[in-house]
Write an enzyme that holds these catalytic residues in place. Structure first.
Site, PDB file in Angstrom:
ATOM      1  N   SER A  48      51.667  82.288  36.767  1.00 66.85           N
ATOM      2  CA  SER A  48      53.030  82.126  37.276  1.00 66.85           C
ATOM      3  C   SER A  48      53.919  83.293  36.875  1.00 66.85           C
ATOM      4  O   SER A  48      54.653  83.853  37.709  1.00 66.85           O
ATOM      5  CB  SER A  48      53.631  80.818  36.750  1.00 66.85           C
ATOM      6  OG  SER A  48      52.775  79.730  36.970  1.00 66.85           O
ATOM      7  N   THR A  49      53.873  83.673  35.618  1.00 72.30           N
ATOM      8  CA  THR A  49      54.719  84.763  35.116  1.00 72.30           C
ATOM      9  C   THR A  49      54.399  86.080  35.798  1.00 72.30           C
ATOM     10  O   THR A  49      55.275  86.940  35.947  1.00 72.30           O
ATOM     11  CB  THR A  49      54.533  84.908  33.593  1.00 72.30           C
ATOM     12  OG1 THR A  49      54.884  83.669  32.972  1.00 72.30           O
ATOM     13  CG2 THR A  49      55.400  86.015  33.020  1.00 72.30           C
ATOM     14  N   TYR A 137      44.490  74.577  34.319  1.00 74.36           N
ATOM     15  CA  TYR A 137      45.902  74.940  34.165  1.00 74.36           C
ATOM     16  C   TYR A 137      46.736  73.757  34.623  1.00 74.36           C
ATOM     17  O   TYR A 137      46.829  73.466  35.817  1.00 74.36           O
ATOM     18  CB  TYR A 137      46.198  76.200  34.980  1.00 74.36           C
ATOM     19  CG  TYR A 137      47.604  76.768  34.879  1.00 74.36           C
ATOM     20  CD1 TYR A 137      48.547  76.255  33.993  1.00 74.36           C
ATOM     21  CD2 TYR A 137      47.993  77.834  35.676  1.00 74.36           C
ATOM     22  CE1 TYR A 137      49.813  76.789  33.905  1.00 74.36           C
ATOM     23  CE2 TYR A 137      49.263  78.381  35.601  1.00 74.36           C
ATOM     24  CZ  TYR A 137      50.168  77.848  34.721  1.00 74.36           C
ATOM     25  OH  TYR A 137      51.436  78.376  34.648  1.00 74.36           O
ATOM     26  N   LYS A 165      45.223  74.996  29.756  1.00 74.49           N
ATOM     27  CA  LYS A 165      46.563  75.548  29.501  1.00 74.49           C
ATOM     28  C   LYS A 165      47.534  74.449  29.869  1.00 74.49           C
ATOM     29  O   LYS A 165      47.692  74.095  31.038  1.00 74.49           O
ATOM     30  CB  LYS A 165      46.802  76.796  30.335  1.00 74.49           C
ATOM     31  CG  LYS A 165      48.174  77.434  30.145  1.00 74.49           C
ATOM     32  CD  LYS A 165      48.329  78.643  31.069  1.00 74.49           C
ATOM     33  CE  LYS A 165      49.616  79.406  30.808  1.00 74.49           C
ATOM     34  NZ  LYS A 165      50.827  78.666  31.208  1.00 74.49           N
ATOM     35  N   THR A 167      51.024  73.131  30.296  1.00 76.60           N
ATOM     36  CA  THR A 167      52.428  73.492  30.486  1.00 76.60           C
ATOM     37  C   THR A 167      53.188  72.257  30.940  1.00 76.60           C
ATOM     38  O   THR A 167      53.421  72.026  32.127  1.00 76.60           O
ATOM     39  CB  THR A 167      52.560  74.644  31.491  1.00 76.60           C
ATOM     40  OG1 THR A 167      51.742  75.737  31.058  1.00 76.60           O
ATOM     41  CG2 THR A 167      53.998  75.134  31.571  1.00 76.60           C
ATOM     42  N   GLY A 190      51.852  75.528  26.623  1.00 80.00           N
ATOM     43  CA  GLY A 190      52.365  76.361  27.703  1.00 80.00           C
ATOM     44  C   GLY A 190      53.865  76.557  27.726  1.00 80.00           C
ATOM     45  O   GLY A 190      54.335  77.617  28.131  1.00 80.00           O
ATOM     46  N   ASP A 192      57.015  77.547  25.950  1.00 79.19           N
ATOM     47  CA  ASP A 192      57.268  78.280  24.710  1.00 79.19           C
ATOM     48  C   ASP A 192      58.304  77.597  23.818  1.00 79.19           C
ATOM     49  O   ASP A 192      58.242  77.708  22.591  1.00 79.19           O
ATOM     50  CB  ASP A 192      57.745  79.704  25.026  1.00 79.19           C
ATOM     51  CG  ASP A 192      56.751  80.471  25.871  1.00 79.19           C
ATOM     52  OD1 ASP A 192      55.615  79.977  26.058  1.00 79.19           O
ATOM     53  OD2 ASP A 192      57.103  81.567  26.346  1.00 79.19           O
ATOM     54  N   GLU A 193      59.260  76.896  24.427  1.00 78.21           N
ATOM     55  CA  GLU A 193      60.336  76.288  23.651  1.00 78.21           C
ATOM     56  C   GLU A 193      59.885  75.101  22.810  1.00 78.21           C
ATOM     57  O   GLU A 193      60.629  74.629  21.945  1.00 78.21           O
ATOM     58  CB  GLU A 193      61.498  75.876  24.571  1.00 78.21           C
ATOM     59  CG  GLU A 193      61.127  74.984  25.727  1.00 78.21           C
ATOM     60  CD  GLU A 193      60.792  75.749  26.997  1.00 78.21           C
ATOM     61  OE1 GLU A 193      61.343  75.382  28.057  1.00 78.21           O
ATOM     62  OE2 GLU A 193      59.982  76.701  26.938  1.00 78.21           O
ATOM     63  N   SER A 209      54.980  82.918  28.375  1.00 81.31           N
ATOM     64  CA  SER A 209      55.691  83.900  29.179  1.00 81.31           C
ATOM     65  C   SER A 209      56.623  84.755  28.338  1.00 81.31           C
ATOM     66  O   SER A 209      56.647  85.984  28.456  1.00 81.31           O
ATOM     67  CB  SER A 209      56.477  83.166  30.270  1.00 81.31           C
ATOM     68  OG  SER A 209      57.227  84.047  31.047  1.00 81.31           O
TER      69      SER A 209
END
Length: 303
Positions: A48-49, A137, A165, A167, A190, A192-193, A209
């Protein structure tokens, strides 16, 4: 298979482009070198990134070849080959194997509302076309597809399907996947926060990302997690989230590319439509935040 090579902090690489919106391989090579110098342990390419669904298949192949050539075997390279079309995914998977990727990954086929059996057959068709390990994913926020725990447990029975993965903000689901699929099945956080929370819920590492623009803080977080220094993990997550909270006021990919441009890592921050095209006022706001952020400034090449 050495599963340890799939543990750690992996950057979901952006795809640098020039002002004509063509892939900028020189900047991509520079980004790869910069990330490796920072200590990153692997790359997730074409997801995606990377604007993967905006690139042509030929461009996705070119990007992967560029990353593998620049990495020179120093880190693990995961090639995202997911497409709506199973045949196109197989084409990209076969290319990834011939190019020297360490594993392939694929998001579920979306838009046509394929059922669990069709999705299972999609993954099995990709896996049967190559000898590389497969990483699922899971990104329901983008695909609209929610798979059952039984589905993951079934896929994990295949020796070729080595992990996921993950997310999603549903970290209870992550923990349940860990419980159902066993300790050897690899889970990458997935979002990051919530990387710190993902570590607590059983992830073996993270594919992120924002690691493009601030790899060091997540590498330090992973090191603290490995040392069971959970107070430091929490503190580092809070520092990273100051940046992420500002980023979420914009479109993620244009923001990250603009930061990488300010850091001197890439030559141009261009993104393709339909992604957000930053205005001059927005660029100025991002530049002001960048100048005030020790997390971002200290990681830049030009600082």
């Amino acid at each position: 298979m050495d599963h340890n090579k799939f543990h750690g902090i992996f950057t979901a690489l952006v795809t640098p482009m020039d002002k004509h919106l063509e892939v900028d391989t020189e900047s991509l090579e520079r980004l790869v070198e910069y990330q490796i110098a920072q200590g990153i342990q692997g790359f997730y390419v074409g997801g995606s990134t990377a604007e993967g669904f905006i690139l042509t298949s030929e461009e996705r192949m070119k990007v992967l070849e560029t990353v593998i050539h620049a990495a020179k075997g120093r880190v693990t390279v995961l090639a995202h080959v997911g497409c709506i079309s199973t045949l196109e995914s197989i084409k990209l998977a076969r290319h990834a194997e011939s190019a020297g990727a360490d594993a392939v990954s694929a998001v579920v086929p979306f838009y046509y509302k394929a059922g669990p059996q069709e999705i299972r057959d999609h993954y099995r068709s990709i896996m049967s076309s190559v000898s590389l390990p497969m990483i699922m994913y899971h990104y329901p926020g983008a695909t609209g597809v929610q798979l059952s725990l039984d589905f993951y447990e079934d896929m994990a029975r295949s020796a070729q399907c080595i992990g996921v993965k993950f997310t999603s903000m549903n970290l209870f689901e992550m923990q349940q996947i860990r419980s159902r699929c066993g300790g050897d099945w690899i889970i990458w956080n997935g979002h990051d926060e919530v990387c710190a929370a993902g570590f607590l819920m059983g992830s073996n590492g993270a594919i992120g990302s924002t690691f493009n623009m601030m790899p060091k803080i997540f590498l330090r977080m992973y090191q603290a997690r490995s040392a069971n220094d959970w107070m430091n993990v929490k503190a580092l997550q809070e520092q990273a989230n100051l940046v992420i909270a500002h980023m979420l006021r914009f479109d993620v990919i244009p923001y990250e590319k603009h930061i990488l441009y300010l850091q001197g890592v890439i030559r141009c921050p261009a993104v393709r439509q339909p992604l957000q095209q930053l205005t001059d006022a927005q660029k100025a706001e991002i530049a002001e935040f960048y100048a005030s952020s020790p997390v971002l400034v200290q990681t830049g090449i030009s600082s």
